[in-house]
Enzyme design. Sequence first.
Site, short mmCIF file in Angstrom:
data_model
loop_
_atom_site.label_atom_id
_atom_site.label_comp_id
_atom_site.label_asym_id
_atom_site.label_seq_id
_atom_site.Cartn_x
_atom_site.Cartn_y
_atom_site.Cartn_z
N SER A 137 -10.33 -0.15 6.64
CA SER A 137 -9.65 0.01 5.35
C SER A 137 -8.98 -1.24 4.81
O SER A 137 -8.57 -1.26 3.64
CB SER A 137 -8.61 1.14 5.43
OG SER A 137 -9.25 2.38 5.34
N SER A 189 -9.85 2.11 2.44
CA SER A 189 -8.91 2.84 1.60
C SER A 189 -7.88 1.94 0.91
O SER A 189 -7.25 2.38 -0.04
CB SER A 189 -8.17 3.86 2.45
OG SER A 189 -7.36 3.20 3.42
N LYS A 235 0.85 -1.20 0.00
CA LYS A 235 0.00 0.00 0.00
C LYS A 235 0.88 1.24 0.00
O LYS A 235 1.89 1.29 0.71
CB LYS A 235 -0.91 -0.03 1.24
CG LYS A 235 -1.97 1.07 1.25
CD LYS A 235 -2.89 0.95 2.47
CE LYS A 235 -4.01 2.00 2.44
NZ LYS A 235 -4.92 1.88 3.60
#
Lengths: 483, 475
Positions: free
Chosen positions: A173, A149, A74
Amino acid sequence: MTIQYKSIKELNEMLNNKDISPTELLDETFQLIDEHKDLNAFVTLNKEGSYKAAKELDSKDAFSSLEGIPIAQKDLFCTKDILTTCGSKMLSNFVPPYTATAIENLEKAGCLSVGKTNMDEFAMGSSNETSFYGNVLNPWNKDFVPGGSSGGSAAAVAAGIVAAASGTDTGGSIRQPASLCGISGLKPTYGRISRWGMIAFASSLDQAGPMARTVEDCALLLNEMCSYDKKDTTSLNVEIPDFTHNLNNEIKNKKIGIVKEFDLSKLDQNVVKNFESSLDQLKKLGAEIVEVSIPNISLSVPTYYVIAPAECSSNLSRYDGVKYGFRTDNITDLENLYINSRTEGFGEEVKRRILIGTYVLSAGFYDAYYKKAQQVRRLIKNDFDNAFKEVDVIVSPTTRGPAFAAGSKSGDPIQMYLEDLFTIPANLAGLPAMSIPSGFENNMPLGLQIIGNHLDESTVLQVGHNFQVNTDFHNQNPSKGVS
Amino acid sequence: MSWETTIGLEIHVQLSTKTKLFSGASTQFGSNPNTQVDYVDLGLPGVLPVPNREAFNKAIMFGLATNSTINSISFFDRKNYFYPDLPKGYQITQMNKPIVENGEIAIYVDNKEKIINITRAHLEEDAGKSVHDLFDGKTGVDLNRAGTPLLEIVSEPEISSPEEAVAYFKAIHQLVTYLDICDGNMSQGSMRCDVNVSIKKPEDTELGTRAELKNINSFRFIDRAIRHEVNRQIKLLEKGEKIVQETRLYDSDKNETRSMRSKEAANDYRYFPEPDLLPIVIDQNEINEIKNNMPELPKAKVSRYIDVFNLDEADAKIIATSKEMSKMFETAAAESMNPQLAARWLIGEVNALLNKDNVLLSESKLEINNFSALIIRINDETISGKIAKTVLEKIWETGDTVDSIIESEGLVQIKDSGLIEEICNKVVSDNPDQVAAYRAGKDKLFGFFVGQVMKESKGKANPKNVNEVLKKLLS
């Protein structure tokens, strides 16, 4: 031979059988990335670094569980000498001189970091529509959002590009995009994985975790991601068990809690049906379903939307155009250096949360909002502590529904915030929780959330793995469609 | 009309740790800009503060030495504001629960003791420095100081004059240097203070509106700034105007204070608990260990001086309050074997010089060994007390050694009885009228003869010998 949709375990077998070398694995991975460019799952690729690491492994005879496995990171994790944007224009030029501890741990274990995945800006969003680098598409239906996210990570795994990816979870997330993309994702106990090098959204809630095709792979990744880190004083100095150890132990007689206060009648009835069939499956495996009470759970979302923005408003103060990151061209004095850099550098959702956070911390409102929210947070934690005296894990749907169409909620922050209705409580209480595929609605994945007691990831993983070896939702993929 | 002044001080003490409060970067003063900065000090994304226990220990030492409560649990908070030399956009400090609370310290004005209560002492990180004069039209930022540990010591508003304020600042300075938790270097900003000043009429029960004077870093400026501010407030009130609660800056060049910002314009710092750090937990064992390793504190010294050296309590306190002075005293007492004499000189002559110049002993040119030598020379009667005063003044100016001053100025005491008799004879024969008057019973004139002899000998004659000889000659 294709490596698409292979799990870590399968890739590891291929490596050990000499069916493929780490370098060849990378060749195929980068080809898959290229073929799935339209998903917009990656912001930056790390060809040079990953090939260098792969070459060092090519001559090996035996590969340990993560050695030579391509993995996506990420873009919230700082990676040395590799652009790290956190989904924001503000960090569009930021190249960190250090690597986050969680990523370093994975790389030390032999993982090959192939690139940085797209995400909601500063991890604020549940649809990956707030990224400065554009929306990520859901591999199951490209008109739909992948969740957020950690949407880029979820999409990359769901599309079978990589077997695993790192994610972070502040209010859901990891779990919400895992659910929306039909993969497995675990948020560990707060403090299990060092936050050092993770770009902060809300420090008291942020936690890194693995995202993968199977629960077993999540356990393998978790084994390596965890460490006590002196550079993060909130990381826990506790024993790290082998999380794969009791995966295959039966869950007969395990007590599985369902939360009395979750009002399922207002939910999408397909989600309710899916959840009930998941409960049936668990019962079939010998588990006992028990109703537990978390009296204050309904206060989770408002509590979260005071605490998280408060911390974010302070954490994001460092992005001011002075030292690094984006700086406006439009400067006449110090004040408008700040104002214009931040106005131009941050997106709307980030600004909204900074404003909320600034408001709830300001003199005269602090007691009514921030202090009250902290008190409620404590009550929710106590509620969970009591519930876990009676049960081994607590389950719920991960989300209120399957993935939704891009644009359908982005104009309505409240609807978007409610996406995390079921996931937020575990963050507030600091508990481990994961989402695993539990079925489909209109060919879009649904997820089951399993929440565990403090530091008891093992039982969460055990329940998830038992569920998975008796179902095949996790074996479906967007290419072949739902069978 | 008469006014009462009320003063409270907030003193920032830079703790002399090797590394910063939350990072491993060095705290050394005077390095090239931005060379002592690590990721944490720079406020880079994703990095986290790691507290420096050494700073906690130093704060605990201060707490112990001021009879304070050491909180077994205390917290860090964030103070949020934007400024280029504050890289994170917030300062990590302790707002709600400081590490040290409810202490006290004694101050001495005109050798009278007064206890000033200390509200709290909390840990916080320093900001960097903005450099406004180096780049044309631009401001430079030097983050070497960013993250340096500070102990902010807040007094109760119990100080009632500029003299007391200076005495309090000195007392804190002396204590922190005593404890070796701060290098005490004022010119490098190791100690700075904010002064809250208000005035009221004696009959008023509530305090007047206060002004805060920011960032004063010398004893002299504290005195001058307060005097100036008190006068300003008196003038306003006597004109029937009101005092505005505000922050004012003292300009030492112009000797004036001017408004920086009013209360209405003050920042809302949005304090909240620092989520990146755990609470500071201190157990009794740690406190005991620190206690056992502390230097001897003024209080213990006072009793020792009374018991061992037979000093008066008042004298013992004045000496023991200052680390430098007590060192000077103990050395001189041991080397001269005359503690009373050493004490008398420190409290009398040395103190007078310190007060005259408003400096600390450590800033003066008088060194420990030189003071010892002075006391030894007085004690062995190489020089008289009167000459010794001259010698001390010379040392004060030049820092030269006692013996070199005695030698170059020819100040050795005359103890040669022949020489003394010669001078006495001369004085007696030069003043026949006075001799006659003395012999007729005017005893008081004896002093006159002694004075004349001392004048003739340029003060070098040993007074004891002079007395003996004169008595003989005049009888």
